[in-house]
Design an enzyme around this catalytic site. Structure first.
Site, PDB file in Angstrom:
ATOM      1  N   LYS A   1     -13.494 -12.366  -7.156  1.00  0.00           N
ATOM      2  CA  LYS A   1     -13.841 -11.329  -8.138  1.00  0.00           C
ATOM      3  C   LYS A   1     -12.521 -10.860  -8.743  1.00  0.00           C
ATOM      4  O   LYS A   1     -11.815 -10.033  -8.168  1.00  0.00           O
ATOM      5  CB  LYS A   1     -14.562 -10.182  -7.441  1.00  0.00           C
TER       6      LYS A   1
ATOM      7  N   GLU B   1      -3.948  -5.998   1.133  1.00  0.00           N
ATOM      8  CA  GLU B   1      -2.617  -5.719   0.586  1.00  0.00           C
ATOM      9  C   GLU B   1      -2.818  -4.568  -0.404  1.00  0.00           C
ATOM     10  O   GLU B   1      -3.413  -4.746  -1.459  1.00  0.00           O
ATOM     11  CB  GLU B   1      -2.052  -6.969  -0.089  1.00  0.00           C
TER      12      GLU B   1
ATOM     13  N   CYS C   1       3.265  -4.003  -7.018  1.00  0.00           N
ATOM     14  CA  CYS C   1       3.037  -3.198  -5.809  1.00  0.00           C
ATOM     15  C   CYS C   1       4.332  -2.987  -5.039  1.00  0.00           C
ATOM     16  O   CYS C   1       4.504  -1.987  -4.354  1.00  0.00           O
ATOM     17  CB  CYS C   1       2.019  -3.887  -4.924  1.00  0.00           C
TER      18      CYS C   1
ATOM     19  N   GLU D   1       1.394   6.910  -5.781  1.00  0.00           N
ATOM     20  CA  GLU D   1       1.713   5.696  -6.530  1.00  0.00           C
ATOM     21  C   GLU D   1       1.340   5.891  -8.001  1.00  0.00           C
ATOM     22  O   GLU D   1       0.205   6.241  -8.313  1.00  0.00           O
ATOM     23  CB  GLU D   1       0.935   4.521  -5.944  1.00  0.00           C
TER      24      GLU D   1
END
Ligand code: NAD
Length: 484
Positions: A176, A252, A286, A388
């Site tokens: 996906k 992750e 990331c 973040e």
């Protein structure tokens, strides 16, 4: 206009429901994505299950290895198509897509194909109570159908990072991709068919997360394990879905990574390295650095140098000469990042560079452009420092002692990566041991050896992928005990 269709059991599947795909460079409508519903997700999971028992499950390891090399070669053969699809998906500069994303997409198949040929096996000879012996040996078997749920920042790279080992280990996958980046995953379906990967081994379902293809896939009972890269909060939702049926997950997740620059570091190298870590891919990495801690004697010089770097980027169309920074992925994401830019100002940050939306030439003004930004002067408790942002920005704060730098770097719920810049080997090793992260780079950033363990500590992930570590998730380790 491109029609992004689902790829199920080797066939292209349209659905009655589509959503728009826009170019982040200029907000132009470039395609329609066919959103998978219950029926399509179910068909994909069933096809993947059936393929395990079909020709794919019968292949010898060597045949699988050859097919995966053919997939890698197929990506390389259609290099320009993949670069164009990656650029259309993300708006990133040609240089980045052609040097990082697409070569790594191919390499991800090769490295795991080669690795699977050389997996060591454990054996134990057991002396049994009756004076005899039993031989125990380990056997790695595929886990089954793997649900692969991906983000938009490095779409092909991060997707193949999971599909490569999954297929090398003999699993089948339902992917996906992010709703924002349907292109390269779809194109890979063409390569799979072209090189003769059996139908049902690689499936792609398009759509969103909650209430759409992402959630439906993570809840589907035929999915035996879920590997996910994305936000920590999404990981929590997927983990709840995976709890039904006790399905394993490999995650992750997000990061709020620190860069620590000591006064004894090679100054120019540290500035260049932190600039890459903060701004490359428009900060949508990331592993990127959004918190920089610089030892006081070089603080002001460093702030000035990084500010100059931030102002030195050339923004523009991905293929225009000299362009080295693209837009953010979408208007929605830009709104989020600009929210942090506004908050930094409200909280009294000193804006060293950027801080807003750049003036773009006609034709680009509607794109998701944003200025690379450097702040100083915020308290560590600020949301700008704790959360973040995932944009081209960083906050720089001074530190005095090594202990202080370690405490500052460790003071968030995340633990993905860190970079340390020093010429003192003792400092380097002490920081490597003291920072609560999955990956600590010394005098470098994003230097990846695909044989090494990759993953995050704390709220940045669960499990490790990379090299033999990928086998922990993509296989079941069975023990066979043979009594002599
Ligand atoms: P996201 O979590 O919003 O979405 C990722 C994927 O999950 C998308 O395909 C989305 O449709 C799907 N999804 C969303 N909600 C879902 C649900 N409830 N159930 C199932 N699927 C769902 O992340 P994003 O915005 O696409 O990517 C950015 C994030 O990814 C950042 O937090 C970044 O740090 C993280 N990231 C981590 C790594 C790493 O290796 N640790 C690498 C790249 C990106």
């Amino acid at each position: 206009m491109t029609d992004f269709r689902n790829f199920i059991d080797g066939r292209w599947v349209e659905t009655g429901k589509t959503f728009d795909n826009r170019d982040p460079v200029d907000n132009r409508l470039i395609g329609r994505v066919h959103e998978a519903g219950d029926a399509e997700v179910d068909a994909a999971a069933r096809a993947a299950k059936a393929a395990l028992r079909g020709p794919w499950g019968q292949l010898k390891t060597q045949q699988r290895v050859e097919l995966l090399h053919a997939v890698a070669d197929g990506i390389t053969r259609r290099f320009d198509d993949f670069v164009d699809a990656e650029i259309a998906d993300t708006g990133k500069p040609y240089d980045l897509a052609s040097h990082l994303d697409i070569p790594r997409g191919a390499a991800n198949f090769k490295i795991f194909a080669d690795l699977i040929r050389n997996v060591p096996n454990e054996t134990f000879d057991l002396e049994t109570p009756d004076g005899g012996h039993a031989l125990n040996y380990g056997m790695r078997v595929p886990r089954g159908v793997i649900g692969v749920i991906c983000p938009w920042n490095l779409p092909l790279l991060l997707m193949t990072w999971k599909v490569g080992p999954a297929l090398a280990c003999g699993n089948t996958v339902v992917v996906k991709p992010s709703e924002d980046t349907p292109g390269t995953a779809t194109l890979l379906g063409e390569v799979m068919n072209d090189v003769g990967v059996p139908a049902g081994v690689y499936n792609v379902v398009h759509g969103f997360g909650p209430g759409s293809a992402g959630e439906k896939l993570s809840r589907h009972p035929l999915v035996d394990g879920i590997t996910f890269t994305g936000e920590t909060r999404t990981g929590e939702a997927i983990m709840q879905a995976a709890a039904v049926g006790v399905r394993p997950v490999s995650f992750e997740l997000g990061g709020k990574n620190a860069g620590i620059v000591f006064a004894d570091a090679d100054f120019d190298r540290a500035v260049a390295g932190i600039a890459r870590a903060a701004f490359d891919n428009t900060g949508q990495v990331c592993l990127g650095t959004e918190r920089v801690y610089v030892q006081r004697p070089i603080f002001e010089r460093f702030v000035a140098a990084l500010g100059a770097r931030a102002r030195g980027f050339k923004l523009g169309r991905p293929k225009d000469p000299g362009v080295n920074l693209g837009p953010l992925i979408s208007q929605r994401h830009r709104d989020k990042v600009l929210g942090f830019y506004a908050r930094a100002k409200e909280e009294g940050a000193n804006v060293v560079a950027g801080g807003g939306v750049p003036d773009m030439p006609d034709g680009l003004a509607a794109g998701a452009w944003i200025q690379p930004t450097v702040w100083i002067g915020l308290p560590e408790s600020s949301a700008v420092i704790q959360q973040e942002i995932f944009g081209p920005c960083c906050h720089i704060a001074p530190f005095d002692t090594e202990e202080e730098a370690i405490a500052l770097a460790n003071a968030t719920p995340y633990g993905l990566a860190a970079t340390v810049w020093t010429s003192n080997v003792g400092t380097a090793h002490r920081l490597g041991a003291a920072l609560d992260v999955g990956i600590c780079w010394i005098n470098s950033w994003f230097l990846r050896d695909l044989r090494t363990a990759f993953g995050g500590a704390k709220q940045s992930g669960i499990g490790r992928e990379g090299g033999v570590h990928s086998l922990e998730f993509y296989t079941e380790l069975r023990n066979v005990c043979v009594k002599r």
